[in-house]
Write an enzyme that holds these catalytic residues in place. Structure first.
Site, PDB file in Angstrom:
ATOM      1  N   TRP A   5      -2.948  -5.758  -5.312  1.00  0.00           N
ATOM      2  CA  TRP A   5      -3.064  -4.710  -4.305  1.00  0.00           C
ATOM      3  C   TRP A   5      -3.811  -5.255  -3.104  1.00  0.00           C
ATOM      4  O   TRP A   5      -4.909  -5.738  -3.301  1.00  0.00           O
ATOM      5  CB  TRP A   5      -3.831  -3.526  -4.924  1.00  0.00           C
TER       6      TRP A   5
ATOM      7  N   TRP B  32       2.408   5.043   4.627  1.00  0.00           N
ATOM      8  CA  TRP B  32       1.557   4.510   5.709  1.00  0.00           C
ATOM      9  C   TRP B  32       1.934   3.077   6.114  1.00  0.00           C
ATOM     10  O   TRP B  32       1.852   2.719   7.265  1.00  0.00           O
ATOM     11  CB  TRP B  32       0.082   4.497   5.270  1.00  0.00           C
TER      12      TRP B  32
ATOM     13  N   GLU C 116      -1.605   6.032 -12.013  1.00  0.00           N
ATOM     14  CA  GLU C 116      -2.923   6.040 -12.662  1.00  0.00           C
ATOM     15  C   GLU C 116      -3.294   7.445 -13.112  1.00  0.00           C
ATOM     16  O   GLU C 116      -3.976   8.181 -12.399  1.00  0.00           O
ATOM     17  CB  GLU C 116      -4.000   5.507 -11.698  1.00  0.00           C
TER      18      GLU C 116
ATOM     19  N   GLU D 227      -1.314  -3.372 -11.175  1.00  0.00           N
ATOM     20  CA  GLU D 227      -2.157  -3.303  -9.972  1.00  0.00           C
ATOM     21  C   GLU D 227      -3.539  -3.858 -10.289  1.00  0.00           C
ATOM     22  O   GLU D 227      -4.154  -3.469 -11.275  1.00  0.00           O
ATOM     23  CB  GLU D 227      -2.279  -1.845  -9.488  1.00  0.00           C
TER      24      GLU D 227
ATOM     25  N   HIS E  50       0.904  -1.156   0.000  1.00  0.00           N
ATOM     26  CA  HIS E  50       0.000   0.000   0.000  1.00  0.00           C
ATOM     27  C   HIS E  50       0.946   1.210   0.000  1.00  0.00           C
ATOM     28  O   HIS E  50       2.177   1.038  -0.138  1.00  0.00           O
ATOM     29  CB  HIS E  50      -0.892  -0.059   1.246  1.00  0.00           C
TER      30      HIS E  50
ATOM     31  N   TYR F 206       3.638   6.891  -3.168  1.00  0.00           N
ATOM     32  CA  TYR F 206       2.704   7.961  -3.500  1.00  0.00           C
ATOM     33  C   TYR F 206       3.499   9.256  -3.708  1.00  0.00           C
ATOM     34  O   TYR F 206       4.500   9.493  -3.019  1.00  0.00           O
ATOM     35  CB  TYR F 206       1.708   8.183  -2.363  1.00  0.00           C
TER      36      TYR F 206
HETATM   37  C1  IDC Z   1      -6.463   3.522  -2.318  1.00  0.00           C
HETATM   38  C2  IDC Z   1      -6.556   2.912  -0.976  1.00  0.00           C
HETATM   39  C3  IDC Z   1      -7.397   3.767  -0.114  1.00  0.00           C
HETATM   40  C4  IDC Z   1      -6.849   5.173  -0.122  1.00  0.00           C
HETATM   41  C5  IDC Z   1      -6.758   5.660  -1.510  1.00  0.00           C
HETATM   42  C6  IDC Z   1      -6.188   7.014  -1.584  1.00  0.00           C
HETATM   43  O1  IDC Z   1      -7.062   1.599  -1.049  1.00  0.00           O
HETATM   44  O2  IDC Z   1      -7.406   3.266   1.179  1.00  0.00           O
HETATM   45  O3  IDC Z   1      -7.685   5.990   0.607  1.00  0.00           O
HETATM   46  O4  IDC Z   1      -5.964   4.791  -2.261  1.00  0.00           O
HETATM   47  O5  IDC Z   1      -4.898   7.008  -1.162  1.00  0.00           O
HETATM   48  C7  IDC Z   1      -6.073   2.500  -6.961  1.00  0.00           C
HETATM   49  C8  IDC Z   1      -4.837   3.196  -6.521  1.00  0.00           C
HETATM   50  C9  IDC Z   1      -4.502   2.823  -5.122  1.00  0.00           C
HETATM   51  C10 IDC Z   1      -5.795   2.726  -4.359  1.00  0.00           C
HETATM   52  C11 IDC Z   1      -6.462   1.466  -4.864  1.00  0.00           C
HETATM   53  C12 IDC Z   1      -7.637   1.006  -4.062  1.00  0.00           C
HETATM   54  O6  IDC Z   1      -3.770   2.959  -7.371  1.00  0.00           O
HETATM   55  O7  IDC Z   1      -3.631   3.779  -4.606  1.00  0.00           O
HETATM   56  O8  IDC Z   1      -5.612   2.718  -3.081  1.00  0.00           O
HETATM   57  N1  IDC Z   1      -6.880   1.779  -6.183  1.00  0.00           N
HETATM   58  O9  IDC Z   1      -8.539   1.999  -3.919  1.00  0.00           O
HETATM   59  N2  IDC Z   1      -6.641   2.544  -8.142  1.00  0.00           N
HETATM   60  C13 IDC Z   1      -7.792   1.871  -8.111  1.00  0.00           C
HETATM   61  C14 IDC Z   1      -7.953   1.373  -6.877  1.00  0.00           C
END
Ligand code: IDC
Length: 338
Positions: A297, A78, A178, A263, A74, A105
């Site tokens: 993920w 965090w 993304e 992912e 993740h 991030y």
């Molecule tokens: C999401 C986390 C979520 C967080 C969010 C923002 O699961 O808890 O609040 O990011 O930081 C993605 C992203 C990935 C996402 C994941 C699931 O690449 O960072 O994480 N997701 O939501 N794209 C589609 C889904």
């Protein structure tokens, strides 16, 4: 006397027969054991070395197909603690992972506000190198959906990383997680990718993964307007509970461009919601049939469906009792590749 010799001869013959029978019974078993071991070793970096794209597929330095599969952290701002040697070794040896993705991030407390996070990236990369695994350095844009917004910072970051890991076959560069929002491939993502590719190519010819628009769902971007670099792959991201409708379109272009699923999650698009095993099975069978590499993920204990670990899991514990439903599923699927 003759009788005794005859009896001895018959005994020798019978023993010989029994020996040959048992020996031939043992042999396939031994072979199978050997094969499994070889297969695991053959999945790692020391065997496959530098990866490249050939006929739109990922291949090793000998031109043989290779399929990478593994998990993503993740956000390391965090959940850094789970990306440790103990866990990564278990992922490699018990789950069968040969790749690990580091989601760094850019916003949300990531690199842009604290660039010392790059030291965590290096530490995790070094663990992966020690473990002979491939490792994806992911510039994880998300709320900052236009990669052009921070291209200068990205240039500095990828210049440093590619210099640091100059002759290191393990590294894969994912240059924009993304892309999303009010942007287009031709005006924003493609020019960004060209600039960053130039920087990386000064030091390394390793695989570069480029995110496509609409959170990595628009692979048509690359189909109609590809990048020139021949070791570039395009990211497809899906969440099984939400994006099943994309599968038919993907099947139609799966052999036409180099795709890397950097992912995907078993739940819904926000990382939470219902887990969807049936859809996950469907997706994975398409990926398997087409030798597409994938990363799940995420390796975290966040209270959300797609996390591999239950909330409050110790950082050194990937025991079955700590795995969520998603974690158990991913482990089983990864093991089926061994
Ligand atoms: C999401 C986390 C979520 C967080 C969010 C923002 O699961 O808890 O609040 O990011 O930081 C993605 C992203 C990935 C996402 C994941 C699931 O690449 O960072 O994480 N997701 O939501 N794209 C589609 C889904």
């Amino acid at each position: 006397m003759k009788k005794i010799i005859m009896i001895i001869l018959v005994i020798i013959l019978i023993c010989g027969f029994i020996y040959i029978k048992n020996y031939s019974k043992d042999k396939p078993e031994n072979n199978t054991k050997k094969q499994v071991k070889e297969v695991v070793k053959n999945d790692l970096v020391s065997y496959n070395k530098n990866l490249k794209v050939l006929n739109n597929k990922l291949v090793n330095s000998k031109g043989e197909n290779i399929v990478l599969r593994g998990v993503s952290t993740h956000g390391i701002q965090w959940y850094r603690k789970f990306a440790n040697e103990h866990n990564m070794k278990i992922l490699r040896d018990e789950w069968g992972a040969n790749v690990f993705r580091i989601a760094m991030y850019t916003s949300e407390g990531g690199y842009l506000s604290n660039n010392s996070i790059k030291n965590d990236v290096k530490e995790i990369v070094d663990i992966a190198i020690d473990l002979d695994m491939y490792v994806i350095i992911d510039w994880h844009i998300l709320s900052d959906g236009n990669p052009m917004d921070h291209i200068e910072e990205a240039k500095i970051f990828f210049s440093e990383m590619s210099k640091n890991y100059k002759n290191t076959p393990n590294i894969i560069y994912e240059i924009c997680n993304e892309p999303n929002g009010n942007i287009t491939w031709s005006n924003n993502v493609k020019p960004y990718a060209e600039e960053i590719t130039k920087i990386i190519r000064k030091n390394s010819n390793n695989i570069i993964i480029v995110g496509t628009t609409n959170w990595c769902q628009n692979l048509e971007d690359a189909l109609y307007n590809p990048l020139e670099d021949n070791n570039t792959m395009y990211a497809l991201h899906f969440y099984s509970g939400t994006h099943g409708y994309m599968r038919d379109k993907i099947k139609n272009i799966i052999d036409k461009i180099p795709i890397f699923v950097s992912e995907w999650g078993t739940g819904e698009a926000d990382g939470n919601g219902q887990i969807n095993i049936k859809e996950s099975d469907e997706w994975l069978s398409v990926l398997k049939e087409n030798n597409i590499s994938w990363v799940n993920w995420s390796l975290s204990d966040k209270a959300e469906t797609t996390a591999i670990l239950k909330p409050n899991t110790d950082e050194y514990s990937l025991d079955d009792e700590n795995l969520t439903e998603s974690g158990k599923y991913i482990k089983k699927i990864m093991q089926s590749y061994k």
